[in-house]
Each structure stands twice: as structure tokens, then as C-alpha cells.
Design a protein around this motif. Sequence first.
Motif, PDB file in Angstrom:
ATOM      1  N   LEU A 164      -4.149 -16.952   9.283  1.00 26.87           N
ATOM      2  CA  LEU A 164      -3.529 -16.060   9.171  1.00 26.87           C
ATOM      3  C   LEU A 164      -4.251 -14.250   8.076  1.00 26.87           C
ATOM      4  CD1 LEU A 164       0.049 -17.715   8.957  1.00 26.87           C
ATOM      5  CD2 LEU A 164      -1.217 -16.327  10.865  1.00 26.87           C
ATOM      6  N   ARG A 165      -3.180 -12.918   8.337  1.00 27.54           N
ATOM      7  CA  ARG A 165      -3.601 -12.209   7.705  1.00 27.54           C
ATOM      8  C   ARG A 165      -2.123 -11.784   6.995  1.00 27.54           C
ATOM      9  NH1 ARG A 165      -8.226  -9.232   7.265  1.00 27.54           N
ATOM     10  NH2 ARG A 165      -9.644 -10.420   9.845  1.00 27.54           N
ATOM     11  N   SER A 166      -2.231 -11.623   5.953  1.00 27.96           N
ATOM     12  CA  SER A 166      -0.797 -10.923   5.353  1.00 27.96           C
ATOM     13  C   SER A 166      -0.859  -9.298   5.177  1.00 27.96           C
ATOM     14  CB  SER A 166      -1.129 -11.095   3.336  1.00 27.96           C
ATOM     15  OG  SER A 166      -2.274 -10.042   3.361  1.00 27.96           O
ATOM     16  N   LEU A 197      -9.359   5.580  12.370  1.00 25.68           N
ATOM     17  CA  LEU A 197      -8.832   5.387  11.022  1.00 25.68           C
ATOM     18  C   LEU A 197      -7.980   4.102  10.731  1.00 25.68           C
ATOM     19  CD1 LEU A 197      -6.925   8.430  11.757  1.00 25.68           C
ATOM     20  CD2 LEU A 197      -8.746   8.156  10.903  1.00 25.68           C
ATOM     21  N   ASN A 198      -7.499   4.265   9.114  1.00 27.71           N
ATOM     22  CA  ASN A 198      -6.937   2.452   9.385  1.00 27.71           C
ATOM     23  C   ASN A 198      -6.136   2.770   9.449  1.00 27.71           C
ATOM     24  OD1 ASN A 198      -5.170   1.513   6.796  1.00 27.71           O
ATOM     25  ND2 ASN A 198      -7.381   1.572   5.736  1.00 27.71           N
ATOM     26  N   PRO A 199      -5.245   1.564   9.886  1.00 31.15           N
ATOM     27  CA  PRO A 199      -4.241   1.590  10.881  1.00 31.15           C
ATOM     28  C   PRO A 199      -3.397   2.013   9.555  1.00 31.15           C
ATOM     29  CG  PRO A 199      -4.895  -0.643  10.048  1.00 31.15           C
ATOM     30  CD  PRO A 199      -5.935   0.686   9.616  1.00 31.15           C
ATOM     31  N   TYR A 200      -2.907   1.881   8.683  1.00 32.13           N
ATOM     32  CA  TYR A 200      -1.449   2.425   7.621  1.00 32.13           C
ATOM     33  C   TYR A 200      -1.653   3.660   7.655  1.00 32.13           C
ATOM     34  CZ  TYR A 200      -1.261  -2.956   7.280  1.00 32.13           C
ATOM     35  OH  TYR A 200      -1.901  -3.820   7.739  1.00 32.13           O
ATOM     36  N   LEU A 258       5.163  -0.674  -4.560  1.00 37.66           N
ATOM     37  CA  LEU A 258       5.650  -1.173  -3.317  1.00 37.66           C
ATOM     38  C   LEU A 258       4.176  -0.222  -2.654  1.00 37.66           C
ATOM     39  CD1 LEU A 258       6.536  -3.336  -1.452  1.00 37.66           C
ATOM     40  CD2 LEU A 258       8.306  -1.839  -0.818  1.00 37.66           C
ATOM     41  N   ARG A 259       3.374  -1.471  -1.643  1.00 34.39           N
ATOM     42  CA  ARG A 259       2.455  -0.336  -1.696  1.00 34.39           C
ATOM     43  C   ARG A 259       2.390   0.250  -0.005  1.00 34.39           C
ATOM     44  NH1 ARG A 259      -1.821  -4.420  -1.843  1.00 34.39           N
ATOM     45  NH2 ARG A 259      -2.736  -4.871  -3.588  1.00 34.39           N
ATOM     46  N   GLY A 260       2.233   1.510   0.225  1.00 36.27           N
ATOM     47  CA  GLY A 260       3.254   2.098   1.332  1.00 36.27           C
ATOM     48  C   GLY A 260       4.517   2.465   0.738  1.00 36.27           C
ATOM     49  N   ASP A 269      -0.643   9.058   1.778  1.00 40.53           N
ATOM     50  CA  ASP A 269      -1.018   8.063   2.011  1.00 40.53           C
ATOM     51  C   ASP A 269      -1.945   7.092   1.916  1.00 40.53           C
ATOM     52  OD1 ASP A 269       1.854   6.733   3.747  1.00 40.53           O
ATOM     53  OD2 ASP A 269       0.804   6.631   5.280  1.00 40.53           O
ATOM     54  N   PHE A 270      -2.355   5.892   1.818  1.00 40.16           N
ATOM     55  CA  PHE A 270      -4.068   5.453   1.374  1.00 40.16           C
ATOM     56  C   PHE A 270      -4.107   4.349   1.978  1.00 40.16           C
ATOM     57  CE2 PHE A 270      -1.266   4.229  -2.166  1.00 40.16           C
ATOM     58  CZ  PHE A 270      -0.964   2.872  -2.272  1.00 40.16           C
ATOM     59  N   PRO A 271      -5.311   4.095   2.531  1.00 35.62           N
ATOM     60  CA  PRO A 271      -5.675   2.668   3.048  1.00 35.62           C
ATOM     61  C   PRO A 271      -5.731   2.234   2.230  1.00 35.62           C
ATOM     62  CG  PRO A 271      -7.060   4.558   3.199  1.00 35.62           C
ATOM     63  CD  PRO A 271      -6.541   4.714   1.775  1.00 35.62           C
ATOM     64  N   LEU A 272      -5.108   0.627   3.546  1.00 40.94           N
ATOM     65  CA  LEU A 272      -4.296  -0.341   3.496  1.00 40.94           C
ATOM     66  C   LEU A 272      -5.226  -1.383   3.342  1.00 40.94           C
ATOM     67  CD1 LEU A 272      -0.274   0.398   2.979  1.00 40.94           C
ATOM     68  CD2 LEU A 272      -2.352   0.144   0.885  1.00 40.94           C
ATOM     69  N   PHE A 273      -5.344  -2.820   2.902  1.00 37.35           N
ATOM     70  CA  PHE A 273      -6.074  -4.042   3.792  1.00 37.35           C
ATOM     71  C   PHE A 273      -5.529  -5.235   3.746  1.00 37.35           C
ATOM     72  CE2 PHE A 273      -9.118  -0.272   1.976  1.00 37.35           C
ATOM     73  CZ  PHE A 273      -9.624  -0.059   3.049  1.00 37.35           C
ATOM     74  N   GLN A 274      -5.560  -6.082   4.789  1.00 36.95           N
ATOM     75  CA  GLN A 274      -4.839  -7.201   5.459  1.00 36.95           C
ATOM     76  C   GLN A 274      -5.818  -8.153   4.138  1.00 36.95           C
ATOM     77  OE1 GLN A 274      -4.546  -8.047   9.356  1.00 36.95           O
ATOM     78  NE2 GLN A 274      -2.715  -6.782   9.593  1.00 36.95           N
ATOM     79  N   ASN A 275      -5.840  -9.194   3.688  1.00 39.74           N
ATOM     80  CA  ASN A 275      -5.880 -10.595   3.677  1.00 39.74           C
ATOM     81  C   ASN A 275      -5.891 -11.845   4.237  1.00 39.74           C
ATOM     82  OD1 ASN A 275      -7.450  -9.222   1.323  1.00 39.74           O
ATOM     83  ND2 ASN A 275      -5.231  -9.846  -0.355  1.00 39.74           N
ATOM     84  N   GLN A 276      -6.727 -12.957   3.981  1.00 42.62           N
ATOM     85  CA  GLN A 276      -6.217 -13.805   5.040  1.00 42.62           C
ATOM     86  C   GLN A 276      -5.896 -14.403   4.102  1.00 42.62           C
ATOM     87  OE1 GLN A 276      -9.851 -15.500   5.757  1.00 42.62           O
ATOM     88  NE2 GLN A 276     -10.682 -13.685   6.975  1.00 42.62           N
TER      89      GLN A 276
END
Lengths: 658, 309, 204
Positions: free
Chosen positions: A570-572, A87-90, A640-642, A129-136
Motif C-alpha cells: 500500500l502507499r501512504s 508535475l508532482n501530484p500534490y 501538517l504536510r499540504g 505548495d511543495f512536492p510531496l511523496f508517498q511511502n510504501q
Amino acid sequence: MSRVGVFVCWCGSNIAKTVDVARAAEAAASMPGVVFATDYKYMCSEPGQNLVKEAIHEHKLDRIVIASCSPRLHEATFQRCIAEAGLNPYMVEMANIREHVSWVHDDREKATEKAIDIIRMLVAKVRRDFPLFQNQIPLTKRALVIGGGIAGIQAALDIADAGYPVTLVERTPSIGGRMAQYDKTFPTLDCAACILTPKMVDCVSHPHIDIRTYAEVEEVSGFVGNFRVAIRQKAKSVDESKCTGCGLCTTKCPVRVNSEFEEDMGQRRAMYVPFPQAVPNIPVIDREHCRLWNDQKCGVCAKVCPTGAVDYEQQDQVTMEEFGAIVVATGFNMWDHRQIGEYGYGQIPDVISGIQLERLMNASGPTEGKIVRPSDGKVPRSVVFVACVGSRDENHGHSYCSKVCCMYTAKHALLLKEKLHDAQMYVFYMDIRANGKGYEEFSRRAIEEYGANYIRGRVSRIYQDGDKVVVKGADTLLGKQVQIEADMVVLATAMEPQPDAKNLARMLGISTDQHNWFSEAHPKLKPVEVLSAGIYLAGACQYPKDIPDTVAQASGAASKVTGLFARPHLRSEPMIATVDQARCVACQLCAGVCPFTAIEIVEIQDAKTKQIRLAAKVNESLCHGCGTCAAGCRGNCIELRGFTDAQVLAQIDALALM
Amino acid sequence: MGASNNSELTYAYYPGCSIHGTARDYGLSIDAVCSALGMDLVEIPDWNCCGASSAHGTDNLLSAALPARNLAIACKMQMDVAVPCAACFNRLAVANMRIREEAELRQRVETALSQSYDGSANVRTLLDIVINDAGLEAIKEKVVRPLDGLKAACYYGCLMVRPPDAVAFDRPEDPQILDQLVAALGAEPVAWPHKTECCGASFSLTRTDIVMKLTGDVLRMAKRCGAECIVCACPLCMANLDMRQATIEKVSGQQIGLPVLYFTEMMGLAMSLPGVESWLRMHMVNAGGVIRRLAAVQDMSDPALVSLP
Amino acid sequence: MSDDTPDKTANDLSNLTVGGHRSDPEFFERVNSLSGQNVSLCYQCGECTAGCPTAFAMDFKPNQVSRLVQLGMAEEALSCNSIWICVGCETCATRCPKNVDLCAIMDALRQMASKRHVKSPETDVQSFHEVFLSSIRKSGRMHEAGLIAALKLKTGKLTKDIPLGLALLKKGRLNPLPDPVKDKAAVQAIFGEAQTPGEDNGRQ
């Protein structure tokens, strides 16, 4: 259609003793969208996590509620867990039924109801909830170490040895710090200089360490991996590239002032290096006391310098530099015993502090190691040591134990006895705290082999009477008053934070405790970290520490830094604010309220009109996801996401529409 | 305590029970000095005893309500309260602080007094008032006979400086205010460690042995530190230091001979106020030696003074 | 302390025996409430004893008096001479590293001893306080000559300090006539309120 799984944790008996977990799981099973609910003894354990993963596969769950402890503790654990299950971790929410329920309530029935309510709220939220993704984000692999004492030196060496460049900033003219002032170190009695100076030299010769003495950090901005730091290099008035360190200038300078390094027991010149083994061995001019600056005449140092290195025109230089991580190693301050009236307000010359005695004992100190009284140069025959001076003393503002005084007082009594065979040492103490390797044995040695007379009680009054210093104390074991006509008194004064600790904390955005010691992120599990990522603590700037603890923590901080630098980037965190620019009117309120200056106003092309106009934009590297801008936005166009409005309102509705 | 509420130097005066008895010399010197400095002391009408140590060791309410009756009357006078005795001052100030801080106690005090009192009177020592309101400069201007380096040990005792949260107008250890006054009079305050050591206070009549030891320690230390006299600001201290000195000398077989002066008497001497000689005659320890030592180095031909025993 | 929160500081020493003496389980709380202090704060450093001017004459030293209270040793604490020998100079309270006002504790113990009619080993000191207060109760002010005379009658030590008294009289420093307050009723009201039965006037 969402398929929610709810997992209720017992947390051993932490939750289960107050909350009926089986009933909570049963209630959860019938909540809208929930297709599976269960309870388990330790959800965070490996079998517990496997239970979650298996349920995800078996029941085709697409979102999860874990009803357990605070998200601060285990949100990351379960984000990883469900990510491993595909699953998406968020897509996981934590229902905190421990800190918010079982730990604060006694009534099992009501507590269970509250737990069910909280689970219902999080179920309502997780369905939105909806999937969120980290950025570099980029990572500058260069470390800043603030403070050049043994903590800073050790941290700098460890980081540099791992191959990363380090800038070591020290505000005095030399690195070495407090340890350089000490004579010998407990419990092994190694000479402090003998074990410290090699490390100082290692620093100066290390290809990856850039030492900036007589320099101070003035401003810090940015964030982990990307700190921007203003460093002020104070004018040394000496051209370091020309100076050979011959020291001629320091012997010819006509101005003498009390030496900070000698704790006012000796003097230095206005052109000086603080101590003979200073690193770098480059003198500086103390312009506050220099005759040239005060009387516009002198210039002796420039006249005698064989290489023309003295430069009166030198100015302070402020540079902006980038670092990926910061180690704070700013050490401590010795509390000034002149505040204690009953001990003479510092007016009795033969009442000195422990650190002053270190200088008196030191072979390179003001008396070349000869133990004589400051008042008349006589050799003392009875010396009284007083422990806990200002420590464990709420009357003088320090409720804490300074931790090292028991040991250094035993060391002083022992070393003084070695130097003065026919002198008697007395130690007034409340408790002997000797809880380190070899410490108990060491402090007993002072008593058993060196005849130090330990008196269990505090001292109420110290006064001068003729050429004696009268000490009035108590022996609480006997229940009697004790009076000693001493030749010299040594006060084990409290350690306290640097006077400007609060200021540095503000600059770094880190917190301090009630006494102004820097606060660690967690007292047990994150003793080196602070709440801001990328900043680490080393040594006594956090709390009184001895040298072994300081060095251990410094190496700990260094390993945190090298661990950080070992990553490619790093990941945001994706739970940050986002602006719906189509609706933004660029009122800039959000930019004003953002505590992290993460909102910029940019030009965009309007999607409909194709005109260029202004709109707010979130810098994803700087945003901490605090939500202030979302709350402040008049047009309701920041989310605010999440924690979107839809999610938060659904939570409230779930409770309100019961 | 805080600075003056008064625009003129007018005060509600709480003389205390000794001032017409054992401390008559103090009372007379206070009257003379205050009138010379243009200070007006208005006696609190029908004041009563503060209760001293006997009240606070017997009953909490008594120890607060006895002082409070005086303070409630003084409050209506709208003047700072001037207290010459350190012990009375301490009791008034401590009771006042407790009334401010402890609501239940205040209520009981008000019941006992049948009137409201909120602890708002400003209780001060006369010493504080003389130095901080009249001012050292004004005092210096009145000095006509500077005391020529007379070495004086300033004795503050316990109750003027302790407990600091209730009474503080100077630091609790090694206070300075009296030393400053003594220096302004041309005398030389000696540095000595027993400024705030206890004299034994009210044990004078019951455990005289304790007073003999404590007062003896104070006197001997003053002497060792080179003092020619002791200056104090409390009738209780005076009683022990002056009255018990002869017995202390007799028992210890050690001559001390330290005259003890109230600060107001010393001011009277330096300001050449009429009556000084009569105040000093009331002391047990003769002050004549000190006077003649002063007379020897300057024009102090006042025959009454020089003839003091 | 509100009723529904458990009192973490409450202690029950009923099963403690010290030197053969059973601990009084209520004593500690009583002293705390009467003195307005928390005797638990005392960590027995001994600074009070070290600086106490009269400790040399006490049977239990100041820190030991505090210890007696901590252990609920009511009998010793109320019958020791220390509570009467404490002169109230506040040196201990001023220097205490834990900001405990031991003088207030001494006051509380003295008050309790008086109210429980524990005979003081320092009879003269106790007599002094009684005579002093009864003189104030009568006339509102302390009359030195009267006080000395009354004390002599009470203690029976008739000749003590006679030469000193005569010398004072000669110097004009003993006023033979009392100077009472006019509003005696007001003073008596204070004493009346202080003796409300069934209370020992604790602080909050």
C-alpha cells in the motif's frame, strides 16, 4: 517564481448558472503568480483534463488551481491528471465553487465575487505548495469476515477462491445465519437449506477458510492492510479435535431450554448444535443453562461421549491476529413484536412472527413442517398476515421499509395454501413493494392462483376471543372496517440492526445511521465501502436486504478485498503530520490528543548537544492527517504536510488583505 | 404522571361536575376510602368545569383556559391535583401539556385568566394516587373482607390512558394498575380485551344508539370473559355501563346483569367501610347478587349488604 | 417559517377538481395550523379507521377525512357527520404509525365548521355542545339536570330518557339544584377571550 494555472469549471450548468465563470477566470488571470487562467464546461472530462495537461506544457505551469467541486469528489482525478503531465501530484489545489458557492447561493453577482475570493485563496495557497511523496506500507493479505450468515459465507468463499486466506468469525455455534432458519426462498421457492448448506460445507472444506464459530471480535486496532484484531474464542467445552459429531451427548443432556434457532417455537438442550445441518457439526455447552455449572452436578455428556471430547475445563481464549481487510457481515435482528400493545404484547399464543412461521413450515422445524397453531395444535383454517409490523412505523421507531416483508408474506400465504388447501389467507398491506426480478409476478401469483385475499389497510387491534384471534382492520379501498375471526395471525415484523451494532461500529471506527445500520461511504458509488479504508460491508448489516441483494453485495465486498490484496503493497498518503524534532520538548500533548495513536515518544540524539533526549515522532502508517496534533502543539513544531501554517495563513491573508 | 410532590397525602381535589349528581355514589365512596387511607382531599376553591369534549371541539383557547383556571388555583395550593373522573383528568392533563409546549397558547391562556400559569401543576388520576401514593401494601392492610376471587373486569376506558404523551401513568394498551388494585382487594381481575375500548362517552344523551353498541360490546365481552362485575374509575363510563345496561339488555334480548362498581366502592366493600350499602343502592344494575355470592363463602353477615337487591 | 426560505411544504391545489368539487387551496394549510398537525404525514394506511369505535356511524371514515383535507375538499370535510361522530377517544392518535393526532384534526374541523356556521348533519350532537357550553358560560359548572332539560328544549325530543331521569332522581343521583362558581366573571372572561373576532385561534 511560481507559475500558477487556474482552471474554472462550469460543471455543466451546476456552477455556470450561478457563477459568471468567464469573469472568474478573467479575475484569476490577474492574481499574483497566475500565468494562465481559463474556463471550460466539464473540467473533469477527458477533453477538460487534456486542456489542463496542454496548458501545463504550453505555459510551463508548475502548480494548478482547479475551481470546481469539492476535493472529496475530484481531487484525486486532478492529482492523476497533473502527474500525467509531469508535475508532482500534490501541486494542485481544488477551489470548491460548487458546494460552497453555486449550490448554496442564488445571487449571481455575489456568488461570482465569492467564487473569485475562494480562487484567490487557493492561488495564494498553491504558491506555497511543495512536492510531496508517498511511502510504501506493508499489506497483510489475510481477510477477516465478521458474521457467518449467507453474506459472510459468500464473501469468505469469494476471497478464498481468489487464493487469499480468510478467517470467518461467527458468534453462534454454527455458520448459516438467518438463511438457515428459512424454509423456502422467494420468488423461486428453492429450499433455503438446499442452496445454503452446500456453501456452508464449501466453507468448512476450503483450504483457505478458517471458521471460528462461538467466537467474537473483541478489539480492533490498526489500519488498512494492517489491522490487529482480538478474537475471543468462547469455550465450547468440547475438544474439536476429538469430537466426531455423533450427537450422543446432545440427546442425553437433561436440560431443555427454548431454542434461539427455532425462535422459541421449539427446544434445545444445554449441550447442543443449533440445527441438524450445523457447520461445524460440533456441539457446545451453553454454560448459562448447563446443570453442571448451575448445580455443580450432572456430567452426563462427558460420561456418554465415546471419544472423551467433552472438556469442562476449557477456557475462553483471546488471540491477537493480523488482517489486511475486514468484511462486516453481521446481519440484522428481528424486531420484537411484544412491544405492540394493540397486537397483544406478545401474549396471544397464535399471533406469531414471520420468522416463527418459517420454523413452523420447515420440515426440520419443531412440528416437522406441520402447520398447527402454537396454542392447541389445531390446524388453522383462516390465517391473517399483517405487513409492515414495526416497519414504516415512526410510532415504533422505524421510519424505514424493511424491504423483504412484502415478498416473504406473499411467500407465506402461497406456501401455507399449498399445505392447507381449505384454509383462507388474508393479507393486510399498505403497499405491495415487489421490485425485484420476478417479484411482482410472484406476489400476484399468491393472489391470482392461490386465492390469498389482500386487504388494503392496516390493523389496529388484535385480541383473543375464545379460541379465535380477532383482527380488526380497515379496507381503505372500500372505506370500511374489517374484522376477521382468525385461527392464527402472522406478523411481518421489522428488520432492525443487531442490538450491539453500535458497539461493533465503535470498535471498527465506522459510522452508523440514525437507526444504527452501518453507513456506506457513498450511497450510490461506494455502497460496499465505509469511510475507513480496508473495511467493507456485506448484507443486511447495512440496511434490510433480501438474499439476492445480500449475496451480490457480499461478492462486491469480496472483490474489493481481492482488489486490495492484488497490490504488492500500500502507499501512504503524504498529507500527514511531521514533527520538527529539533524544537520538540516532548511535552506529549500531541500524543494525548491524537485520535489514531499515531504519535510515539522516542529517544533522539539532540543535533546540537549530542545528548540523548525525548521527542515526538509520527507513525506515518497510522497518521490520518487530521491535524489535531498540529493545532495542539504548544511549541508550534508540528506541521501538517499540504496544510502548513504558511499555506493556511496565506489563504487567510489573500482574503483579509483584499 | 410523575410521583408525588407531597410528603403527606394531601391533594388539591378536582371533583368535577358529576360528583354531586350522577356520580354521588363515587363522591361518597371517595370520601370514605380516602379518609380510611389517611388521605386528605382539599377541594380546589371555586373550581369550574373542564369544558369536556364540547370545549375542545369548539375552540382551542377554551379547551385550554377552562382547565387552566383550576390548575392555576391548584398550583398555589402546592399539591398534586387529584382527579377522580377520567374525562376531566384527560382534559386537565392535555391542556396542561399544551400550555407547557405551546408558548403562544400559554400567552393567550394567561390573558384570559389575567394571571400567569406555566403548566406546572401535577395532574393525576385519583386511581394513580390511591395506588401509587397510599400504596397497595397499605391498602392490603386495610382489607378486612377479601373479595374471595370475585371475578372483575377492570375497565379503564379511553381517556385515562390516552393520549399517552399527556396522561401516561400506565401503558396505553392493556393497562395493569386497576387490575393490581383489584387483586390486592382479593378479587380476581379477568383477562379481557376491551379494557380501553370506548363506551361512547358523551353520546349518551344524543346518539344513544352509538353508546348502546359500544357499551353493549364492552359489557358482552366482559361477560364472555367470565367477569361477575365491572370495575371502573370514571363517572362517564359508569353512566353508560350502569345506566344504559337495562336498555341494552332489552334491545338485544340478551341478559347481561353485570354490576358496575367504582374502584372506590370495591375498596369500601373489601375494607368494610360504613356506607357501602348506600352507595351500591344508587346503582341501576343491582349488586346484591355479587354481595350474596361473597357472603356465601365467607362471614359477611352485614344485613344491610346482604339485603341489597 | 421565515420569509426568505421557500416553503417546501406549501401546496397549491387550485387547479384540482375532485368529483366535480373544486379544491379549496387554503383549506389544507388552515387545518394544519389550527390542529397543530401536518396532514401530509398521513400515508393513508387506515389504522385510524380500523381502530375507531365510532367509524361505523361515520359517512366518511377517519382516514377519508384526512384524505379530504389532503385534497383541500373543504365543503365535504366540514359538512360530513364524521367530525361530529368522532368521540375524541384518541385511539387513532395513540396507534398512528406516523404520529398524526387525527383527533386534533377532527377538533379543528369541528371548530371551523362552527365558526363558518356550517350546519351539522348531527344536529343533536351540535346542540349538545352548544347547550353544554352555554351552561358553563352562565354558571361555570355543568348542572346535569339543567343540561338535560335544556337539551330537550333545544332538540324538541322531550320524552326521550324520561324514565331514566326519573330513576336517577329516585336514586338520589340527579341534583335538582345547580352549584355555580362564585367568580362568574373569571369564567366569562375566558369565554370572552375565546371569541376574539377575526381569529380561529390557530396553533403556531
